[in-house]
Write an enzyme that holds these catalytic residues in place. Structure first.
Site, PDB file in Angstrom:
ATOM      1  N   GLY A   9      -9.197  55.457  -1.531  1.00  0.00           N
ATOM      2  CA  GLY A   9      -8.333  55.953  -0.255  1.00  0.00           C
ATOM      3  C   GLY A   9      -8.117  54.803   0.767  1.00  0.00           C
ATOM      4  N   ASP A  88     -20.714  52.102  -2.466  1.00  0.00           N
ATOM      5  CA  ASP A  88     -19.712  52.002  -1.474  1.00  0.00           C
ATOM      6  C   ASP A  88     -19.102  50.658  -1.289  1.00  0.00           C
ATOM      7  OD1 ASP A  88     -18.649  53.497   0.946  1.00  0.00           O
ATOM      8  OD2 ASP A  88     -19.843  52.573   2.157  1.00  0.00           O
ATOM      9  N   GLU A  89     -18.028  50.691  -0.804  1.00  0.00           N
ATOM     10  CA  GLU A  89     -17.153  49.399  -0.360  1.00  0.00           C
ATOM     11  C   GLU A  89     -16.846  48.555  -1.831  1.00  0.00           C
ATOM     12  OE1 GLU A  89     -15.805  49.043   2.434  1.00  0.00           O
ATOM     13  OE2 GLU A  89     -17.112  49.957   4.108  1.00  0.00           O
ATOM     14  N   CYS A 146      -1.250  59.815   7.851  1.00  0.00           N
ATOM     15  CA  CYS A 146      -0.899  59.085   8.751  1.00  0.00           C
ATOM     16  C   CYS A 146      -0.833  59.844  10.276  1.00  0.00           C
ATOM     17  CB  CYS A 146       0.575  58.506   8.348  1.00  0.00           C
ATOM     18  SG  CYS A 146       1.438  57.509   9.429  1.00  0.00           S
TER      19      CYS A 146
END
Length: 196
Positions: A9, A88-89, A146
């Site tokens: 995402g 993660d990451e 957004c």
């Protein structure tokens, strides 16, 4: 049959909190998870930290460029059977890391769930994301919005209040932030309704 998942995402989509939730669900049922982070931030006393922007965090094993994830998994699995690997990451991993993860899935029948960005602020793939898109059995989007309410697909880099499109792929600093934008407002460079 275990699978390699890539859940991606934009910035602020809730990827880290999703990982922490999955870890909690496994552990609540008496299962053992191996949590790792390839993050370039959040290191504390040589350990990684999975940190959500809503304030929830947990420790994790830190993945460095020379980390052999397969070996780390084998060592942990020997001590306490690993039921799931959570990362993660994931965008910051290297190709060899992704190949090691496929070995964990294929040889140990252990699911691996990777969370991370797909594309950077220049709208180019990260190395880890590129190879996760190649090797993952399942690819799932974690959606964000957004400022206009449309689905965000881009992560814009903002330095001193202005959107930038050039620079190193990985950059941190107190004057740098990232915001999720839809494609239209990313292309227009509009960070808010008033045009800035």
């Amino acid at each position: 049959m275990a699978q390699l998942f890539f859940r991606y995402g934009t910035i602020n989509a809730g990827k880290s909190i999703e990982l922490i939730k999955v870890a909690y669900n496994y552990e609540e049922r008496g299962r053992h998870v191996l949590v790792m982070t390839a993050g370039v931030e959040g290191e504390k006393d040589g350990r990684g930290i999975v940190r959500s922007r809503i304030g929830v965090e947990r420790e994790a094993d830190l993945i460095r460029e020379d980390t052999n994830i397969l070996q780390a998994f084998i060592e942990e699995n020997f001590k306490n059977h690993v039921d799931c690997v959570l990362i993660d990451e994931a965008q910051f991993m290297k190709r060899h890391h992704i190949e090691e993860l496929t070995e964990i899935v294929d040889s140990f029948d252990c699911p691996v769930m990777c969370y991370g960005l797909k594309n950077d602020f220049r709208n180019e793939l990260f190395e880890g994301s590129q190879y996760l898109l190649v090797y993952a059995d399942k690819i799932e989007e974690i959606k964000s919005i957004c400022w206009c309410g449309r689905k965000a697909t881009m992560s814009a880099r903002v330095v001193d209040g202005r959107m930038v499109r050039t620079g190193d792929q990985i950059m941190t600093g107190e004057n740098t932030e990232y915001v999720p934008l839809c494609r239209r407002h990313y292309n227009e460079g509009r960070l808010s309704p008033d045009g800035e």
